[in-house]
Scaffold this active site. Structure first.
Site, PDB file in Angstrom:
ATOM      1  N   ASN A   1      11.101  98.994   2.272  1.00 59.46           N
ATOM      2  CA  ASN A   1      10.378  98.544   3.462  1.00 59.46           C
ATOM      3  C   ASN A   1      10.118  99.733   4.378  1.00 59.46           C
ATOM      4  OD1 ASN A   1      13.200  98.507   3.904  1.00 59.46           O
ATOM      5  ND2 ASN A   1      13.029  97.082   5.603  1.00 59.46           N
ATOM      6  N   ILE A   2       8.949  99.717   4.997  1.00 54.31           N
ATOM      7  CA  ILE A   2       8.532 100.792   5.901  1.00 54.31           C
ATOM      8  C   ILE A   2       8.044 100.133   7.187  1.00 54.31           C
ATOM      9  CG2 ILE A   2       6.996 102.766   6.229  1.00 54.31           C
ATOM     10  CD1 ILE A   2       6.881 103.019   3.141  1.00 54.31           C
ATOM     11  N   GLU A   3       8.809 100.302   8.238  1.00 55.33           N
ATOM     12  CA  GLU A   3       8.524  99.598   9.498  1.00 55.33           C
ATOM     13  C   GLU A   3       7.639 100.438  10.420  1.00 55.33           C
ATOM     14  OE1 GLU A   3      12.324  98.238  11.024  1.00 55.33           O
ATOM     15  OE2 GLU A   3      12.375  96.679   9.475  1.00 55.33           O
TER      16      GLU A   3
ATOM     17  N   CYS B   1       6.813  95.315   3.426  1.00 57.36           N
ATOM     18  CA  CYS B   1       8.055  95.018   2.703  1.00 57.36           C
ATOM     19  C   CYS B   1       8.193  95.904   1.465  1.00 57.36           C
ATOM     20  CB  CYS B   1       8.068  93.574   2.241  1.00 57.36           C
ATOM     21  SG  CYS B   1       8.093  92.356   3.549  1.00 57.36           S
TER      22      CYS B   1
ATOM     23  N   GLU C   1       8.799  95.017  -1.558  1.00 62.76           N
ATOM     24  CA  GLU C   1       8.143  94.483  -2.759  1.00 62.76           C
ATOM     25  C   GLU C   1       6.678  94.916  -2.823  1.00 62.76           C
ATOM     26  OE1 GLU C   1       9.960  92.974  -0.526  1.00 62.76           O
ATOM     27  OE2 GLU C   1      11.050  91.262  -1.335  1.00 62.76           O
TER      28      GLU C   1
ATOM     29  N   CYS D   1       9.548  87.593   0.878  1.00 61.31           N
ATOM     30  CA  CYS D   1       8.903  86.762   1.899  1.00 61.31           C
ATOM     31  C   CYS D   1       7.651  86.105   1.303  1.00 61.31           C
ATOM     32  CB  CYS D   1       8.540  87.609   3.122  1.00 61.31           C
ATOM     33  SG  CYS D   1       7.074  88.631   2.895  1.00 61.31           S
TER      34      CYS D   1
ATOM     35  N   CYS E   1       4.767  88.481   0.311  1.00 61.39           N
ATOM     36  CA  CYS E   1       5.048  89.248  -0.918  1.00 61.39           C
ATOM     37  C   CYS E   1       4.939  88.363  -2.154  1.00 61.39           C
ATOM     38  CB  CYS E   1       6.429  89.893  -0.843  1.00 61.39           C
ATOM     39  SG  CYS E   1       6.472  91.291   0.288  1.00 61.39           S
TER      40      CYS E   1
END
Ligand code: THU
Length: 133
Positions: free
Chosen positions: A42-44, A53, A55, A86, A89
């Site tokens: 995940n990369i926020e 996310c 995935e 989620c 995804c």
């Protein structure tokens, strides 16, 4: 490749997670039909909704490399609970990997659960629907 082995790769991917806001680090490892593994984390973003996310990072990485056939995805976080993909995804995985994709979840206790994507996204809207009009 064994479920446990693919989960180990997801753990490796988790190390690359950029999650300074949620502090919830997720890793994913996507296995292709030919046995290659693509990684995702995940990369926020400070603009929270731009977060992606693990995935989707994994599947987009793979598709960018020309991959179109996938067998399984393993997903893990540091949680005692299983981290299930989620809804967004699930929809993206359905589009690019198909309903037979094996989804392997591992928790921090070393427990493993396995699903078919079709079980996680039943009665879906999919590309077939667009051909019916
Ligand atoms: N997240 C994932 O990367 N995959 C999941 O399956 C669930 C949620 C991320 C998004 C966000 O960076 C953080 O986990 C908390 O929601």
């Amino acid at each position: 490749m064994k479920n446990k082995e693919l989960l180990e790769k997801a753990k490796e991917a988790k190390k690359k997670s950029y999650a300074p806001y949620s502090n919830f680090h997720v890793g994913a490892a996507l296995l292709t039909g030919e046995g290659k593994v693509y990684f995702g984390s995940n990369i926020e973003n400070a603009s929270y909704s731009l977060t992606i996310c693990a995935e989707r990072t994994a599947v987009f990485n793979a598709v960018l490399e020309g991959e179109r056939k996938f067998k399984a995805i393993a997903i893990t976080s540091d949680s005692k609970d299983f981290t299930a993909p989620c809804g967004a995804c699930r929809q993206v995985l359905l589009e690019l990997c198909g309903e037979d994709l094996k989804v392997i979840l591992g928790n921090s206790e070393g427990e493993i659960r396995e699903f078919k994507l079709a079980e996680l996204l039943p009665f879906s809207f999919n590309k077939k629907a667009l051909n019916e009009v």
